[in-house]
Design a protein around this motif. Structure first.
Motif, PDB file in Angstrom:
ATOM      1  N   ASP A  46      43.311  38.494  16.922  1.00 13.67           N
ATOM      2  CA  ASP A  46      44.755  37.705  17.195  1.00 13.67           C
ATOM      3  C   ASP A  46      44.616  36.140  16.652  1.00 13.67           C
ATOM      4  N   ASP A  67      56.301  50.133  11.578  1.00 15.74           N
ATOM      5  CA  ASP A  67      55.263  49.216  11.943  1.00 15.74           C
ATOM      6  C   ASP A  67      56.238  47.726  12.140  1.00 15.74           C
ATOM      7  N   ARG A 114      61.608  44.231  26.953  1.00 16.06           N
ATOM      8  CA  ARG A 114      59.952  43.959  26.956  1.00 16.06           C
ATOM      9  C   ARG A 114      60.194  42.384  27.734  1.00 16.06           C
ATOM     10  N   SER A 143      50.061  52.233  22.301  1.00 12.18           N
ATOM     11  CA  SER A 143      50.622  50.596  23.098  1.00 12.18           C
ATOM     12  C   SER A 143      51.945  50.553  23.280  1.00 12.18           C
ATOM     13  N   ALA A 163      49.433  53.455  17.603  1.00 11.11           N
ATOM     14  CA  ALA A 163      50.533  52.272  17.815  1.00 11.11           C
ATOM     15  C   ALA A 163      51.640  53.125  18.644  1.00 11.11           C
ATOM     16  N   ARG A 167      47.101  44.804  23.288  1.00  6.63           N
ATOM     17  CA  ARG A 167      48.645  43.163  23.956  1.00  6.63           C
ATOM     18  C   ARG A 167      48.336  43.975  25.174  1.00  6.63           C
ATOM     19  N   LYS A 168      49.281  45.270  24.328  1.00  8.40           N
ATOM     20  CA  LYS A 168      49.871  45.941  25.355  1.00  8.40           C
ATOM     21  C   LYS A 168      49.495  46.466  27.429  1.00  8.40           C
ATOM     22  N   ARG A 186      48.291  36.802   9.746  1.00  3.77           N
ATOM     23  CA  ARG A 186      48.941  35.848  10.557  1.00  3.77           C
ATOM     24  C   ARG A 186      48.746  34.080  11.224  1.00  3.77           C
ATOM     25  N   ARG A 236      47.287  46.218  11.641  1.00 10.23           N
ATOM     26  CA  ARG A 236      48.007  45.324  13.059  1.00 10.23           C
ATOM     27  C   ARG A 236      47.448  46.226  14.542  1.00 10.23           C
ATOM     28  N   GLN A 237      47.505  47.104  14.061  1.00  8.31           N
ATOM     29  CA  GLN A 237      47.955  48.347  15.583  1.00  8.31           C
ATOM     30  C   GLN A 237      47.114  48.257  16.511  1.00  8.31           C
ATOM     31  N   ASP A 296      53.047  50.343  27.716  1.00  2.00           N
ATOM     32  CA  ASP A 296      54.204  49.810  27.642  1.00  2.00           C
ATOM     33  C   ASP A 296      55.050  50.843  29.103  1.00  2.00           C
ATOM     34  N   TYR A 353      48.160  45.417  18.857  1.00  2.00           N
ATOM     35  CA  TYR A 353      49.753  46.156  19.544  1.00  2.00           C
ATOM     36  C   TYR A 353      49.060  46.725  20.711  1.00  2.00           C
TER      37      TYR A 353
END
Length: 585
Positions: free
Chosen positions: A449, A349, A527, A31, A28, A422-423, A231, A415-416, A35, A419
């Motif tokens: 995903d 989360d 974002r 991610s 986390a 993606r980031k 998902r 999930r992490q 950012d 993310y």
């Protein structure tokens, strides 16, 4: 030893004063690391307005010397504030905390000065999250103490932090601790190793680590399958009219914000209704935002700004919402009892919430028989209160299914990595586009995903609830207060999670008030495509904020949207439905 545990490293050659500790960022945290390197995305600013109870008696509370002392004490208690993030050759990043950095300050880390008006506060906030977001990227956090020249005895206190070391609830922890320390006598610093041991990712604090390795592997596998199945159910959806191009996903947001505060009477009516209907305001907010969006879209359609084909498509789509979820109450009980649920670091989360299609009882009609209040059908004509409550309970049940799931943490951990990837793609593509280089492919994202290609998030949501249990108005706190950092083994308010406690919460009586907090706010560097409605209750008033990407959404739509959220709250949960239904934009 887990890479997420802190380890002692040799001091760097330039700094010989003390030890240094390091650990790998958790998924986390990684991610949000990506950012931050994307033009300072997701950095947070917390703003507190405070007043001295008796200015002549306490003229030096906010002197530069006392502020720097207090900030050093806060960093010693929450050492991630003084950390730095170092990229590694394998593509990961590590936190490094040097002992000397806890008691000394970098340039621009602490600012104490006098301002002539609140316009200067606004300028600092806009500079930090919009105009010059990377000018202080060399430090993880900073503090401003601004004396109001136009209002003696009033101070504006701002904190800025990287999201990789903080989440929304961390702002209450930071503000409360600093204000308590700044008007209290100096205290002895806790041992650095003990404080660092509290600031580790959820992967280290999962209660299932006490199970056998085989059992842990099984839980991780089933958690990943469950996440992918969740998902798969996300498809379709729509949001406010927006401007999107192929470059939008990698174009740093131009962050703007709209804010509304319900007065005490209206807030009390809304919260009393939530209690009466056995829902929280957090459960109601997805439906309130859906109904707000519904009226905005009806207004656009009835004015002819949406085509018949687009309208037909929109009114058949579900609406998807999502937002952050505090993980602290679900972690190791020993860590919680040691005060972990009140730690300042990143521990969230994300949840998904899907509501049925927007109410459109008049189909595609545009004729005069369609009732209009301020250009759109009134809430009474769109959705009854009974159906509103049904949808609110539907949202509540979806969140309850996630937080009560026996594999909730394993689902969060599954999930992490998505993310992070993606980031990383966004950051890498933004950097490549700035340099004029080809965009490197990220084929692994397709395998990570299971969401449908046409999935569209209607908007993000963040509801903290009542801030008063974790953000008192008066300071200093009594030393026996459960949230005072001078307290040892004290019970914590339920706002931080369900922690077993046998000692009653102490009273603040007998403590002389030095300063009072009179207002506060949170500002996020959004974002790309951000459309975030956040809510919190403070001083018995509900505050609603909309953070959005001005590259994508117009100011007119944003203001209209948030005003409709207020009107929906007053119609469905307020006392006077007729007044709310006819409220003017």
């Amino acid at each position: 030893m887990s890479p997420y545990q802190w380890s002692l490293v040799s001091p760097t050659p330039i700094h010989s004063g003390g030890r240094a500790f390091s650990r790998t960022l958790g998924p986390a945290e990684h991610s949000f690391y990506y950012d931050r390197i994307t033009n300072g995305t997701a950095d947070i600013i917390w703003h507190y307005t405070v007043e001295l109870a008796d200015p002549p008696r306490h003229p030096l509370i906010f002197s530069e010397r006392n502020v720097t002392r207090a900030w050093a004490t806060v960093k010693q208690h929450y050492p991630l504030l003084a950390a730095r993030m170092e990229p590694q050759s394998d593509g990961t990043a590590r936190f490094v905390v040097e002992e000397h950095a806890l008691s000394s300050h970098q340039p621009d880390e602490v600012t104490v000065r006098t301002i002539s008006s609140t316009d200067e506060v606004t300028s600092i906030i806009e500079r930090g999250i919009r105009d010059k977001p990377t000018e202080d990227s060399h430090i993880m956090s900073r503090v401003f103490v601004l004396a109001r020249g136009d209002k003696p005895g009033t101070y504006e206190v701002l904190f800025k932090a990287a999201h990789a070391i903080a989440d929304a609830i961390s702002g209450a922890t930071l503000g409360r601790t600093f204000l308590d320390v700044v008007c209290s006598p100096p205290i002895e610093a806790a041992r650095l190793e003990e404080r660092l041991a509290m600031a580790v990712p959820s992967q280290v604090l999962n209660p299932s680590l006490k199970m056998s390795p085989a059992r842990q592997r099984w839980r991780r596998a089933i958690g990943k399958v469950t996440f992918l199945n969740m998902r798969k159910r996300l498809e379709g959806g729509h949001t406010l009219p927006r401007k999107i191009s192929e470059e939008t996903y990698r174009t740093p947001a131009t962050t703007e914000r709209v804010f509304i505060r319900l007065n005490s009477s209206d807030s009390r009516a809304v919260l009393d209704a939530c209690k009466r209907y056995r829902i929280t305001f957090g459960a109601a907010i997805p439906v309130l935002t859906q109904m707000a969006l519904t009226r905005v879209l009806h207004r656009r359609y009835l004015r002819g700004e949406l085509s018949a084909d687009e309208w037909e498509s929109r009114r058949r789509q579900p609406m998807h919402f999502g937002g952050p979820l505090n993980l602290r109450p679900f972690l190791d009980e020993g860590w919680q009892r040691a005060g972990g649920v009140a730690e300042m670091f990143l521990m969230i989360d994300f949840y998904d919430c899907t509501l049925p299609f927007m109410p459109a009882p008049y189909g595609s009609r545009r004729d005069a028989s369609v009732p209009r209040v301020d250009g759109a059908p009134p809430y009474a004509a769109l959705l009854s209160r009974a159906r509103f409550l049904y949808r609110a309970r539907l949202a509540k049940e979806q969140l309850a299914r996630l937080v009560k799931h026996p594999l909730m943490l394993e689902i969060a951990h599954a999930r992490q990595p998505l993310y992070v990837a993606r980031k990383k793609r966004i950051a890498t593509h933004w950097q490549a586009s700035v340099k004029g280089e080809p965009l490197p492919p990220f084929p692994e994202l397709d395998q990570m995903d299971a969401v449908a290609p046409d999935y569209c998030l209607a908007g993000a949501l963040s509801s903290i609830g009542d801030m008063s249990p974790i953000l008192p108005d008066s300071y200093p706190l009594p030393s026996s207060h459960p949230l005072c950092i001078r307290t040892v083994q004290a019970p914590l308010p339920s706002a931080y999670g369900n922690v077993r406690a046998t000692t009653p919460r102490p009273s603040a009586s007998g403590t002389s008030t030095v300063l009072r907090m009179v207002d506060h706010g949170t500002y996020l560097h959004g974002r790309p495509t951000e459309l975030l409605v956040s809510s919190a209750t403070a001083q018995e008033q509900i505050g609603l904020a909309l953070t959005y990407d001005a590259n994508v959404y117009s100011r007119e739509d944003a203001e209209e949207y948030l005003q409709e959220v207020r009107l929906a709250a007053m119609y469905y949960l307020g006392e006077d439905e007729r007044v709310a239904a006819k409220g003017k934009l």
